[in-house]
Write an enzyme that holds these catalytic residues in place. Sequence first.
Site, mmCIF file in Angstrom:
data_model
loop_
_atom_site.group_PDB
_atom_site.id
_atom_site.type_symbol
_atom_site.label_atom_id
_atom_site.label_comp_id
_atom_site.label_asym_id
_atom_site.label_seq_id
_atom_site.Cartn_x
_atom_site.Cartn_y
_atom_site.Cartn_z
ATOM 1 N N ASP A 34 43.913 33.823 40.213
ATOM 2 C CA ASP A 34 44.319 32.574 40.840
ATOM 3 C C ASP A 34 43.102 31.920 41.482
ATOM 4 O OD1 ASP A 34 44.263 34.740 42.574
ATOM 5 O OD2 ASP A 34 46.325 34.501 43.235
ATOM 6 N N GLU A 71 49.430 29.543 45.403
ATOM 7 C CA GLU A 71 49.975 29.490 46.761
ATOM 8 C C GLU A 71 51.172 28.555 46.867
ATOM 9 O OE1 GLU A 71 49.241 31.473 48.985
ATOM 10 O OE2 GLU A 71 47.213 32.203 48.625
#
Length: 383
Positions: free
Chosen positions: A75, A134
């Site tokens: 990520d 997120e």
Amino acid sequence: MAEFDINDLIKIRRHLHEIPELALHEKQTHAYLRQLVAKLPQDHLEIREPADLPTAMMVLVHGSKPQRTIGYRTDIDALPVTEKTGLPFSSHHPGVMHACGHDIHMTMAIGVLSYFANHQPKDNLLFFFQPAEESDAGGKRAYELGLFSGKWCPDEFYGLHDNPDLPAGAIGCRMGTLFAGTTEVNIDIQGKGGHAAFPQDARDTVVAAASLIMQIQTIVSRSIDPIDSGVVTLGKISGGTIRNVIAGHTRIEGTIRGLTQKMILKIDDRLQKICDGTAKSFGIKVDLGLNQGGYYPVENNPELTKRFIYYMQNTSSVNFIETRPAMTGEDFGYLLNKFPGTMFWLGVNDDSQLHSATLTPDEDSIQPGINAITGFLNYRMQF
């Protein structure tokens, strides 16, 4: 360029730490990662920058005798946190910080990619630099856009998350669920406002909300197997305008956490039934909104995870630690719902916790982590 060494990787990590960007806005991060990949030998690399998800990047390393395509995901986004580490390479972007260690995640992926760009693997390797972990469920977005199709489709997927509670460079994992799945809960209660002195002419949503909240607290204690784990937390309630007026509307907001998708769906069902029952009992309207998005439980594949743990436990250079499940969320769970795979922890030995403004991962975790991952991937290709 030759393979990145540890000095290169530390510089890479520190620069990534300086340029954190929020979900789906990772333009500077994407450009820097693209520059790094361009410095590697290109003989076996194929790069894809999807127009529909422009801050994402996919790098396919073509294997010498491929039997499968092994995916590795990292990520790349950051959090809306004002950094307080005092580091000389602190965030250059006010109010945004790599407070969850994604700068470490990206550095690890670049290190592993650098190794295999210089040492052609037997199987194909797919590196997925994913935006929006997120928030905005980048993994789900990528899947629904059809990015994982044809030669870009992994047969299995792996990914890591840094863990401040584990020693630097340690690898943590477990059979079963590593991270819980999460679901946002929004409950709107619509009744009838009125004068505090005449409750018989109103439909009091504050009283209904109080009853509803207490019933919701019985879901985990009376509907879930005590051996399993689940959480329903109602963190916000708002209703009414003044002390002597009965509230005609009340809103409750909360979250569900569960270790399996089956458990989350069971909690969802019980929550809906309790809301329906409350509506009937009080003669009001109760609207339940549930939003899971792409944040499914991170349920590790049994066969692949058993092999992963076997390698880590039986490699003398690896400090392997069996870990407990965590109730934090991770959108890699959505991809593991679509592809078999394993997520694991990388220890980064820090007193501060994830999402903290003072998170400072130990950079001594980088090289042993890369060694463990490259070693496992080479081991995996033998079978």
